[in-house]
Write an enzyme that holds these catalytic residues in place. Structure first.
Site, PDB file in Angstrom:
ATOM      1  N   HIS A 159       0.818  -1.217   0.000  1.00 18.07           N
ATOM      2  CA  HIS A 159       0.000   0.000   0.000  1.00 18.07           C
ATOM      3  C   HIS A 159       0.855   1.271   0.000  1.00 18.07           C
ATOM      4  CE1 HIS A 159      -3.593  -2.319   0.457  1.00 18.07           C
ATOM      5  NE2 HIS A 159      -3.282  -2.756   1.653  1.00 18.07           N
ATOM      6  N   ASP A 194      -2.505 -10.532  -2.618  1.00 10.85           N
ATOM      7  CA  ASP A 194      -3.112 -10.120  -1.360  1.00 10.85           C
ATOM      8  C   ASP A 194      -4.596  -9.826  -1.589  1.00 10.85           C
ATOM      9  OD1 ASP A 194      -1.940  -8.831   1.471  1.00 10.85           O
ATOM     10  OD2 ASP A 194      -3.801  -7.874   0.796  1.00 10.85           O
ATOM     11  N   HIS A 196      -6.247  -7.377  -0.581  1.00 10.19           N
ATOM     12  CA  HIS A 196      -6.386  -5.951  -0.851  1.00 10.19           C
ATOM     13  C   HIS A 196      -5.564  -5.563  -2.086  1.00 10.19           C
ATOM     14  CE1 HIS A 196      -6.779  -6.453   3.592  1.00 10.19           C
ATOM     15  NE2 HIS A 196      -7.862  -5.726   3.374  1.00 10.19           N
ATOM     16  N   ASP A 283      -4.190 -13.178   3.145  1.00 13.16           N
ATOM     17  CA  ASP A 283      -5.423 -12.738   3.793  1.00 13.16           C
ATOM     18  C   ASP A 283      -6.670 -12.957   2.957  1.00 13.16           C
ATOM     19  OD1 ASP A 283      -4.391 -10.860   2.076  1.00 13.16           O
ATOM     20  OD2 ASP A 283      -4.425  -9.200   3.495  1.00 13.16           O
TER      21      ASP A 283
END
Length: 350
Positions: A159, A194, A196, A283
């Site tokens: 991120h 991931d 996200h 995740d």
């Protein structure tokens, strides 16, 4: 395959983060590293000590202003009367408000952090630098002839933009690995699995053709990071066509995910990169507190197999995965699938 890790990860203690308007305990617990390291060793990986590559690989990706901010943020913040224990931005340069660069640490925190999920404590910068160094060393090992390396990075990185952190990340480990590989290679593919979207990684390489960025993630229309990760984002300028986002509906399971991964792998193969970097988030598992997708451990094994069959020199860079009761099994399954397929594709390489 070697596993790289650093005990300096424990210097980063996130404490509470802002989620849904409430300060809640952060999910990036130091215990994650012990669980992941044990699983990697059980999967047959060999521990190795990372060489110190200094700040040059990090500075090749992140701006001088941002690195200076991270280095001094906690010390400067702590001088403010009534300041919190960790640095939390409380004002952000949102649309229409960007006119200059502030000198105040309060302003700089807002300028360089895009949310309140990445507090900065006294050891955060040192831990982030250590994690980034693992990624750089993984890349260096690929250039030296190793077939694949696993960098157990904490904190995660995907991120983080060139001049911004957020989402529990500070330095973009995967981007640092990819940029390091470009010292000697012409083209690198970077795939992010991931749950996200890797918004920071996309931002770093969005206008470039020397890194193909591919991401499979939960649809951001109702999920972090919300504003980036849509299918129509394809890159800009020289990078047009070198970003591929494959957003997936909430609760997507193994079969639909693997179908999308097939599309991703076809694009990577067509790009014909010299090496592959994997942002290895765990995740997307159905029992992760991120509550995004519905992958099983067997699904992670099949993902690992698909990426291993690409037959590319590969740096596996650890990203998310927060249920300490399941992440070890997810990683072990991925590594079993990856190493089995990758070994067949790389006979003769170390």
């Amino acid at each position: 395959m070697h596993i790289l890790h650093s005990e300096k990860h424990a210097l980063h203690v996130p404490g509470d983060v802002m989620r849904l308007g409430v300060y809640r305990p952060g999910r990036d617990l130091p215990e994650r590293v012990a669980v992941l390291r044990k699983a990697a060793l059980a999967a047959g990986l060999t521990p190795a000590e990372a060489k110190d590559h200094g700040m040059a690989p990090i500075a090749a990706v992140h701006s001088p202003e941002y690195l200076d901010f991270l280095a001094v943020a906690h010390a400067e913040w702590s001088k403010l009367e009534g300041a919190s224990e960790r640095v939390f931005a409380n004002i952000f340069p949102v649309r229409g408000m960007v006119g200059g660069y502030p000198t105040s640490i309060v302003g700089r925190a807002g300028y360089h952090m895009h949310d309140q999920l990445a507090p900065i404590g006294p050891g955060t910068f040192e831990a982030a630098v250590a994690a980034a160094n693992l990624a750089a060393d993984a890349a260096a090992r690929l250039l030296a002839g190793e077939a694949a390396v696993y960098a157990l990075c904490r904190p995660s990185g995907h991120h983080a933009y060139g001049d911004m952190g957020g989402g529990a990340t500070y330095l973009n480990n995967a981007a640092i690995a990819a940029q390091y590989l470009l010292r000697r290679l012409g083209r690198v593919a970077l795939i992010d699995i991931d749950v996200h979207h890797g918004n920071g990684t996309q931002g770093i390489f969005y206008d470039r053709a020397d890194v193909l960025f591919v991401s499979l993630h939960r649809d951001p229309t109702d999920y972090h990071p919300y504003f980036v990760g849509y299918g129509h984002e394809r890159g800009a300028g020289a990078g047009l066509g070198y970003t591929l986002n494959l957003p997936l509906p909430a609760g997507t399971g193994d079969e639909a995910y693997l179908a999308a991964l097939g599309t991703a792998c076809d694009r990577i193969a067509a790009y014909a990169p010299d090496a592959l970097v994997v942002s290895l988030g765990l995740d997307a598992h159905r029992e992760d507190p991120s509550l995004g997708l519905d992958l099983s451990h067997e699904g992670f094994a099949r993902i690992g197999g698909a990426l291993g069959r690409l037959g590319l020199p590969t740096a596996l860079i650890q990203e998310g995965g927060y249920n300490v009761a399941t992440i070890g099994q997810s990683l072990g399954a991925f590594l079993d699938g990856f190493t089995g397929a990758h070994f067949i594709s790389n006979k003769g390489r170390r």
